[in-house]
Design an enzyme around this catalytic site. Sequence first.
Site, PDB file in Angstrom:
ATOM      1  N   GLY A   1     -18.196  -1.776   1.317  1.00  0.00           N
ATOM      2  CA  GLY A   1     -17.934  -2.183  -0.049  1.00  0.00           C
ATOM      3  C   GLY A   1     -18.222  -1.051  -1.011  1.00  0.00           C
ATOM      4  O   GLY A   1     -18.701   0.011  -0.634  1.00  0.00           O
TER       5      GLY A   1
ATOM      6  N   PHE B   1     -22.700   2.616  -7.926  1.00  0.00           N
ATOM      7  CA  PHE B   1     -23.300   3.889  -7.548  1.00  0.00           C
ATOM      8  C   PHE B   1     -22.491   4.627  -6.512  1.00  0.00           C
ATOM      9  O   PHE B   1     -22.470   5.836  -6.474  1.00  0.00           O
ATOM     10  CB  PHE B   1     -24.697   3.660  -6.985  1.00  0.00           C
ATOM     11  CG  PHE B   1     -25.698   3.335  -8.040  1.00  0.00           C
ATOM     12  CD1 PHE B   1     -25.939   4.213  -9.068  1.00  0.00           C
ATOM     13  CD2 PHE B   1     -26.386   2.150  -8.012  1.00  0.00           C
ATOM     14  CE1 PHE B   1     -26.861   3.921 -10.049  1.00  0.00           C
ATOM     15  CE2 PHE B   1     -27.312   1.843  -8.980  1.00  0.00           C
ATOM     16  CZ  PHE B   1     -27.548   2.735 -10.001  1.00  0.00           C
TER      17      PHE B   1
ATOM     18  N   ASP C   1     -29.806  -9.918 -11.613  1.00  0.00           N
ATOM     19  CA  ASP C   1     -28.386 -10.016 -11.285  1.00  0.00           C
ATOM     20  C   ASP C   1     -28.172 -10.917 -10.078  1.00  0.00           C
ATOM     21  O   ASP C   1     -27.418 -10.587  -9.160  1.00  0.00           O
ATOM     22  CB  ASP C   1     -27.812  -8.626 -11.032  1.00  0.00           C
ATOM     23  CG  ASP C   1     -26.298  -8.598 -11.228  1.00  0.00           C
ATOM     24  OD1 ASP C   1     -25.763  -9.545 -11.822  1.00  0.00           O
ATOM     25  OD2 ASP C   1     -25.659  -7.629 -10.789  1.00  0.00           O
TER      26      ASP C   1
HETATM   27  N1  LIG Z   1     -27.048  -3.947   3.267  1.00  0.00           N
HETATM   28  C1  LIG Z   1     -25.751  -4.238   3.250  1.00  0.00           C
HETATM   29  N2  LIG Z   1     -25.141  -4.759   4.313  1.00  0.00           N
HETATM   30  C2  LIG Z   1     -23.833  -5.047   4.285  1.00  0.00           C
HETATM   31  N3  LIG Z   1     -23.036  -4.821   3.240  1.00  0.00           N
HETATM   32  C3  LIG Z   1     -23.583  -4.302   2.139  1.00  0.00           C
HETATM   33  C4  LIG Z   1     -24.962  -3.983   2.087  1.00  0.00           C
HETATM   34  N4  LIG Z   1     -25.233  -3.481   0.880  1.00  0.00           N
HETATM   35  C5  LIG Z   1     -24.090  -3.491   0.218  1.00  0.00           C
HETATM   36  N5  LIG Z   1     -23.090  -3.970   0.957  1.00  0.00           N
HETATM   37  C6  LIG Z   1     -21.707  -4.125   0.555  1.00  0.00           C
HETATM   38  O1  LIG Z   1     -21.383  -3.072  -0.317  1.00  0.00           O
HETATM   39  C7  LIG Z   1     -20.981  -3.592  -1.574  1.00  0.00           C
HETATM   40  C8  LIG Z   1     -21.529  -2.715  -2.661  1.00  0.00           C
HETATM   41  O2  LIG Z   1     -22.924  -2.657  -2.502  1.00  0.00           O
HETATM   42  P1  LIG Z   1     -23.876  -2.698  -3.752  1.00  0.00           P
HETATM   43  O3  LIG Z   1     -23.437  -3.827  -4.595  1.00  0.00           O
HETATM   44  O4  LIG Z   1     -25.273  -2.713  -3.304  1.00  0.00           O
HETATM   45  O5  LIG Z   1     -23.576  -1.337  -4.411  1.00  0.00           O
HETATM   46  P2  LIG Z   1     -23.974  -0.997  -5.855  1.00  0.00           P
HETATM   47  O6  LIG Z   1     -23.646   0.428  -6.120  1.00  0.00           O
HETATM   48  O7  LIG Z   1     -25.371  -1.401  -6.072  1.00  0.00           O
HETATM   49  O8  LIG Z   1     -22.986  -1.931  -6.648  1.00  0.00           O
HETATM   50  P3  LIG Z   1     -23.271  -2.672  -7.939  1.00  0.00           P
HETATM   51  O9  LIG Z   1     -24.652  -2.360  -8.330  1.00  0.00           O
HETATM   52  O10 LIG Z   1     -22.256  -2.173  -8.868  1.00  0.00           O
HETATM   53  O11 LIG Z   1     -23.088  -4.114  -7.606  1.00  0.00           O
HETATM   54  C9  LIG Z   1     -21.488  -5.008  -1.600  1.00  0.00           C
HETATM   55  O12 LIG Z   1     -20.634  -5.826  -2.319  1.00  0.00           O
HETATM   56  C10 LIG Z   1     -21.519  -5.418  -0.170  1.00  0.00           C
HETATM   57  O13 LIG Z   1     -20.268  -5.959   0.209  1.00  0.00           O
END
Ligand SMILES: Nc1ncnc2c1ncn2[C@@H]1O[C@H](COP(=O)(O)OP(=O)(O)OP(=O)(O)O)[C@@H](O)[C@H]1O
Length: 893
Positions: A419, A423, A537
């Site tokens: 996904g 970041f 969130d």
């Molecule tokens: N530990 C994990 N295991 C499986 N899939 C994950 C995991 N962490 C994140 N993902 C997948 O990756 C996507 C993006 O991760 P995440 O939301 O943590 O990124 P981010 O940069 O923090 O995004 P945001 O803060 O904009 O929501 C999630 O929607 C999820 O589908």
Amino acid sequence: MPPWWGKSSSKEAKKKATKESFIDTLHRKFKSPAEAKFPSKSGGSRRHNSDIASEKGSQSQAQSRSSSPSKHVSRCQSFAERAVAQPLPLPGLPPTGVVRTDSGISPSAKPKVEKGPKPCLFLPLPKPACIKHKLDPADADGELVFASISSECSVESNDPTDSRQRSPLAFDYETGERTALGSPPRSAVKDQSAVGQISTKEVTEPVNLSPSGHVSYRSPRRRPLNSHLPSIQIPSHGALFSAPGSSISSPSRSPMRAAGCEQVSSSTLWAGKTYQDFPLLGSGHCSSPGSGQNSGHNSMGGDMVGQLFWQPSRGSPEYSPIPSPRMTSPGPSSRIHSGAVTPIHPRSGGGSSELQTSWPDDAKPESHPLPRPPLTISNSSPFSHSNSVATSPSVPRSPGRADNLSSPGSRWKKGKLLGRGTFGHVYVGFNSDSGEMCAMKEVTLFSDDAKSKESAKQLAQEIALLSRLRHPNIVQYYGSEMVPDKLYIYLEYVSGGSIYKLLQEYGPFGETAIRSYTQQILSGLAYLHAKNTVHRDIKGANILVDPNGRIKLADFGMAKHITGQSCPLSLKGSPYWMAPEVIKNSSGCNLAVDVWSLGCTVLEMATSKPPWSQYEGVAAMFKIGNSKELPAIPEQLSEEGKDFVRKCLQREPRNRPTAAELLEHPFVKDAAPLEKPNIFPASFDLPCAAANGIKPVGVGSARKYPTPESGTLAIHSSRASKSNFHCSDIHIPRNISCPVSPIGSPLLHPRSPQNLNGRMSSSPISSPLNTSGSSTPISGGNGAIPFRHINQSVYLQEARTVPNSPYMNGSSYWDPDVLRGAPSGSHAFRELASVECDALGKQFGRHATGELRNGQSALANRVSQQLLRDHVKLISSVDLNPSPPLAGRTDGA
Ligand SMILES: Nc1ncnc2c1ncn2[C@@H]1O[C@H](COP(=O)(O)OP(=O)(O)OP(=O)(O)O)[C@@H](O)[C@H]1O
């Protein structure tokens, strides 16, 4: 270009004009005093605006769908009513489980894509030929372009279209479990054709074949920045400005990446003030309204108003206006961001070798490198070049490094895309030696950009926070490391995807699943709140589910440690899940905002849509913030469920029960465990099960644990109250089982099969699978090695340090000075190790409670001693010169 595209765009344009004034008004209204006072922080939101509009959240249900010609693309119909078609593999389809089509592009759904270079498109794991090809510098540009396949490339079932055809799993609505199915549902076949057609259309539309033969989805973002992102308007305040798809995180830039299919799209923020052309780079914006991959794009921080109207990228199939022409629908990514956006950097095409050293001290994320072979340890900070896995030839273990293939010490390989977030991109990481998997969040950072520095601070905050969380219902942080221009954050891999995604794929959950999930969410929240940390969130897209129905809170990018009775409110969160006080900025930000969001999430689970989803973003916010109304509670929910929701959705935050109190609510108190029976022999399960007083329970087979001791070990919050809350009251989910996935940082909790039997290896990371002979977590090893972690109760100990009320401060564990002054690298690790050892020692040894049996105490002692030994080894083997202090935790608010 799809025929509906132009229509949607023009529609958006019209709306833009009419809404700008309105937005300005809102902008002023919602601008927090702090933000107004410090305009320098306004750079924009860390989260991408994509949020609102897009996401999966496109709630705009009926209208949206009706206007969308692609109504069959269920993944884009976030909160729309949808037929519950179950994806099952069609007879004759290639065994997707064998063929590594992890790009997520279903062969049948994206036939044209297959015409591209198959190896690089569909093989998540690198093959020599592909890697070699990708290493060719000449392909740099093409690779960046290549990065723009949509999230549909994701295999992780984020793509409903994909799952329809390939997923062998079925989701039990009632239990929340996923099970393998042997036959397709009746509705599956019908769906496939339509989806396949649409997917093909969407995917092939923007496709170009790069000179290298890669299928390229040329995203506007990849065009000259200044010419393709004209007059991007970003909020005048708030944190970082989130940019659309990230070229930086192009999987093709990683030598180890074999089949990265990413979407790079451009998005234009419009609202509020107009800014100069601003090169954006990020990954979160590529979120699709219907994609479960992008959990956070709908969220917002800082000036949310400016992000309530976000124009999706044209080049992105994910940003198809299908889900909601209005582009204001809520969804998992409809978050108002606070920062975290990695702006596109002029040097985005290549990494900066000076990045790490030129980072401001306060912007260096705390790095927790994964175990490395002993000989590779150098007396340097993880942030220094000398210790950079990318620059040190002796540490060839950087994820994505091609030379990983030739080094036994570097076995973490970047696999399929899971996904995208604000970041960066999240991939599956695979350790060739141990066979383990993790989730690798890849974030590209640049050193000489103010917003990058802010992003770095945000990341440092998230890492610092995550590294101190240890709970079965919180995604576990393993470690992080820097390569020249990238930061890799290793997390527990939760393969089931998010609640949001499950809702999109399978429809509303049954009450059994809702109860269980809610209970587990509450457990995680109670733990988090006991640390005076607010997630801010909570929503379906940020809650992951493993195949056993285990809930994992994720995405702590907006989490904040509350240092006072309350912290200044900032407009962060996802509008539809946002508490009234956040919108109104009427009272301090406190832990109760998560309780409100939980109530919304319960409604989301029950209906597939968040409350007020019938309203567009701004309207919904007004509704939430200014009306006295409560959202409709579905009739099918039991009276207990309705009562639970009503309690969560108390407009007055003080009237909301705490998470700990809610754990005693009948709706969740007796929630059935969803996990499957432990398939391991009893001897394997003993340490963990004993530690938790839990015996495996069949799926849905029992609502009560069959063991007498379970009651004693399942600590509830029955005594908890706002005035008399004690951390020991933190609820331990009764459906805890030993997670298969590794826990904690492998530096601290290296896993070994030996540990499965409750015996700590002399080498915490030693394992039959470990070929490096590493002996200490930090001084050697190939990475995380599974072990049945014994510290499922550690969080209890940690919690003891927190004050008596979740609304109070004083947790020494969370002393801001600790974080602010925490040096990066080894010192930080030593600190963490010390905390861990202390916690374990107290938990299992010195302060073992009657809740633990003697055998467990003995085990705990061994564990504690082992960790202490490792701690000593660590101190003696790593750099003792603290690096510059870790970035002070930014307020984030
Ligand atoms: N530990 C994990 N295991 C499986 N899939 C994950 C995991 N962490 C994140 N993902 C997948 O990756 C996507 C993006 O991760 P995440 O939301 O943590 O990124 P981010 O940069 O923090 O995004 P945001 O803060 O904009 O929501 C999630 O929607 C999820 O589908």
